[in-house]
Design a protein around this motif. Structure first.
Motif, PDB file in Angstrom:
ATOM      1  N   VAL B 300       0.213   5.009 -14.213  1.00 27.35           N
ATOM      2  CA  VAL B 300       1.144   3.966 -13.806  1.00 27.35           C
ATOM      3  C   VAL B 300       2.028   4.564 -12.720  1.00 27.35           C
ATOM      4  O   VAL B 300       2.533   5.685 -12.871  1.00 27.35           O
ATOM      5  CB  VAL B 300       2.005   3.470 -14.983  1.00 27.35           C
ATOM      6  N   SER B 301       2.178   3.845 -11.614  1.00 24.05           N
ATOM      7  CA  SER B 301       2.982   4.337 -10.495  1.00 24.05           C
ATOM      8  C   SER B 301       4.191   3.438 -10.281  1.00 24.05           C
ATOM      9  O   SER B 301       4.105   2.231 -10.481  1.00 24.05           O
ATOM     10  CB  SER B 301       2.152   4.366  -9.203  1.00 24.05           C
ATOM     11  N   PHE B 302       5.298   4.058  -9.887  1.00 24.61           N
ATOM     12  CA  PHE B 302       6.495   3.287  -9.563  1.00 24.61           C
ATOM     13  C   PHE B 302       6.781   3.467  -8.079  1.00 24.61           C
ATOM     14  O   PHE B 302       6.997   4.577  -7.601  1.00 24.61           O
ATOM     15  CB  PHE B 302       7.690   3.729 -10.404  1.00 24.61           C
ATOM     16  N   TYR B 303       6.771   2.359  -7.340  1.00 22.63           N
ATOM     17  CA  TYR B 303       6.945   2.365  -5.882  1.00 22.63           C
ATOM     18  C   TYR B 303       8.369   1.931  -5.540  1.00 22.63           C
ATOM     19  O   TYR B 303       8.765   0.802  -5.836  1.00 22.63           O
ATOM     20  CB  TYR B 303       5.965   1.376  -5.245  1.00 22.63           C
ATOM     21  N   PHE B 304       9.105   2.820  -4.888  1.00 24.82           N
ATOM     22  CA  PHE B 304      10.453   2.456  -4.448  1.00 24.82           C
ATOM     23  C   PHE B 304      10.478   2.353  -2.924  1.00 24.82           C
ATOM     24  O   PHE B 304      10.190   3.328  -2.225  1.00 24.82           O
ATOM     25  CB  PHE B 304      11.481   3.482  -4.936  1.00 24.82           C
ATOM     26  N   PRO B 305      10.878   1.193  -2.366  1.00 27.48           N
ATOM     27  CA  PRO B 305      10.832   1.011  -0.904  1.00 27.48           C
ATOM     28  C   PRO B 305      11.967   1.761  -0.204  1.00 27.48           C
ATOM     29  O   PRO B 305      13.149   1.569  -0.520  1.00 27.48           O
ATOM     30  CB  PRO B 305      10.985  -0.506  -0.741  1.00 27.48           C
ATOM     31  N   ARG B 306      11.582   2.581   0.779  1.00 30.97           N
ATOM     32  CA  ARG B 306      12.572   3.408   1.475  1.00 30.97           C
ATOM     33  C   ARG B 306      13.530   2.580   2.319  1.00 30.97           C
ATOM     34  O   ARG B 306      14.616   3.057   2.675  1.00 30.97           O
ATOM     35  CB  ARG B 306      11.834   4.433   2.337  1.00 30.97           C
ATOM     36  N   ILE B 307      13.166   1.345   2.631  1.00 23.09           N
ATOM     37  CA  ILE B 307      14.028   0.509   3.465  1.00 23.09           C
ATOM     38  C   ILE B 307      15.381   0.261   2.783  1.00 23.09           C
ATOM     39  O   ILE B 307      16.371  -0.055   3.458  1.00 23.09           O
ATOM     40  CB  ILE B 307      13.318  -0.826   3.818  1.00 23.09           C
ATOM     41  N   VAL B 308      15.432   0.411   1.479  1.00 27.42           N
ATOM     42  CA  VAL B 308      16.703   0.249   0.757  1.00 27.42           C
ATOM     43  C   VAL B 308      17.764   1.208   1.303  1.00 27.42           C
ATOM     44  O   VAL B 308      18.952   0.882   1.316  1.00 27.42           O
ATOM     45  CB  VAL B 308      16.489   0.464  -0.761  1.00 27.42           C
ATOM     46  N   PHE B 309      17.317   2.356   1.805  1.00 28.83           N
ATOM     47  CA  PHE B 309      18.260   3.350   2.319  1.00 28.83           C
ATOM     48  C   PHE B 309      18.398   3.258   3.842  1.00 28.83           C
ATOM     49  O   PHE B 309      18.957   4.152   4.471  1.00 28.83           O
ATOM     50  CB  PHE B 309      17.837   4.752   1.886  1.00 28.83           C
ATOM     51  N   GLY B 310      17.913   2.170   4.436  1.00 35.29           N
ATOM     52  CA  GLY B 310      18.121   1.888   5.853  1.00 35.29           C
ATOM     53  C   GLY B 310      17.151   2.615   6.772  1.00 35.29           C
ATOM     54  O   GLY B 310      16.299   3.355   6.346  1.00 35.29           O
TER      55      GLY B 310
END
Lengths: 310, 310
Positions: B300-310
């Motif tokens: 199971v992978s958890f993907y966090f979008p880097r755009i959240v940090f601009g």
């Protein structure tokens, strides 16, 4: 000129006692030539009957291992994935006894693919379906601390048969080093696969891949971690998705319901055979956990990209 | 002029005996005014202490039910989702005893959001993180066949608290009708949420939503199914993702490992508190099943979008 590890330098299973085929310095770029997961069993004249003669013990050969200078237990091995040179020939299969719905698919079925080696045009499945490509490394890992030979089929905390479709060009992977020198091996290259690899196979295909290895001292993650620098779904999402769900207290059952629902839906709406729908789901569709908090029932969704149908 | 169902016409729990607030014809477009899942408990002056005074029995009010003419058990209720008018105020919370990592987060934490009601600009979380918005319906379903009042918290095969982040504008949802008239209700509108809703809350927010209902005779799906017409991740994926994994024989444990890994990673790399990282994961990150066939271990992978940090 970078070193190429030839695909003859391969091994079956993970074993820390396998002699390294190359000693790399941290920061070195290396090319790996990878056999397909069938170890060359399939060719242009293969039929479904050949699935039954494949020897499981020969499956999933890995190129390597590469000893990385300075790598010790507790370090991270950072692997930057540069580019792929795909072979252009691939296969997908429904293998009896294997896959998420093995109980529902008893008969072997084989699909052979000839695809664009630049991976820029979708691979033709049949007269109504084509699959956008994005080559990636299905199996990549470092040797386990435990001695002995360990099956290459299950992935583990040191990596291995992760089958994560975004371990593709531009990704940087961090693996926890468990033995001196890390002993990196990789193979099981795929031209395309969705999240889940639900029928048990992707577009299985021999490829060359170029990577850089680097030791990051004391930075071992608990499980593999990676970064991917750009959009990962633009080749798939232009026309949206068909989505089926499974709802219930068991994630595995919900996943099975979601995929069964999509096979039924694609069969009814597109006239595909269940076996063809199952293979298409495996190479192009994505299993997502939509909610995992509304106890006692969770929602697993299966997303199938409509672009497959043009 | 279309009919608006006011948010005063709401109910707590699913119960086929609740009197319809509107009788719709198949093909009718209707506006629903939805309360937030907290039923108005939170406001601009709320603090974490207010989480402990929220009455669970008041949670997740649903606007409806709407009786759809001609709908009978065995039919599908087709719901086309047109547009949202978000309120601009929202909340997210770590609620003791609730969420994927409830055992690791015992203290209540509250985040209040003021966001762009056009949903075109990301909502500010803190000085380093902002979350792209995509309003959707968290809870949408039809009445169950079983009599009595049933909790609104778990989703079921008739829909309900599905929390699927793509039941957004442009989606067409098919629900299996279980009682005469279907008795459609909806609420729990969210300004943003990732796959999993891992901390148990999204950007919870009152909204108006416009939909069209239609009966499709004899077409009941086994579980909810939907179509979404266009790209679903372009607001998120421009800068790629950070990805953590969990590997093992249990999907739930693997999901917990993947999310725990991301909280650790975001805390270490971005200086976020674990509670803030957990809430950000819930509103912006995605749980995916990368492989579910390489027995006995799944990924199971958890993907966090880097755009959240601009």
């Amino acid at each position: 000129m970078i070193r190429t590890i030839h695909s003859d330098h391969c091994h079956l299973g993970w074993d820390r006692s396998i002699k390294p085929v190359h000693f790399a310095r941290s920061g070195e770029t290396i090319a790996f030539s990878c056999r397909d997961a069938g170890n060359g069993h399939y060719h242009h004249e293969s039929t479904a009957a050949d699935i039954l003669t494949a020897e499981p013990a020969n499956a999933n050969p890995l190129t390597g291992p590469v000893y990385v200078d300075g790598a010790e237990p507790g370090d991270a091995l950072k692997v930057t994935i540069h580019e792929f040179s795909p072979s252009g020939f691939g296969w997908s299969a429904v293998i009896p006894g294997f896959g998420l719905l093995a109980d529902q698919f008893a008969e072997p079925k084989l699909k052979l693919w000839d695809y664009d080696t630049t991976a820029k045009t979708p691979a033709v499945f049949n007269d109504i379906a084509s699959v956008p490509l994005r080559p990636f490394i299905g199996t990549i890992g470092v040797a386990m601390a435990e001695p002995g030979n360990h099956s290459v089929i299950p992935p583990r905390h040191v990596g291995g048969n992760l089958d994560i479709r975004d371990i593709a060009a531009g990704a940087t992977l961090y693996l926890p080093v468990a033995v001196e020198g890390a002993l990196l091996s990789l193979g099981d290259t795929h031209a395309a696969q969705g999240d889940g690899e639900v029928c048990g196979t992707a577009i299985e295909s021999a490829m060359d891949v170029e990577i850089t290895v680097e030791v990051v001292k004391g930075a071992a993650p608990k499980f593999p971690r990676f970064e991917t620098r750009g959009p990962i779904a633009r080749h798939l999402d232009e026309r949206g998705y068909e989505v089926t769900t499974g709802v219930g207290p068991d994630l595995m059952a919900a996943a099975r319901d979601a995929v069964s629902g999509m096979i039924d839906h694609l069969s009814a709406s597109r006239g595909l055979s269940p076996e063809d729908a199952y293979m298409l789901c495996s190479v192009a569709g994505d299993l997502r956990i939509s909610e995992i908090v509304d106890a006692p029932n969770w929602v697993v969704s299966f997303y199938f990209p409509r672009i497959v149908f043009g």
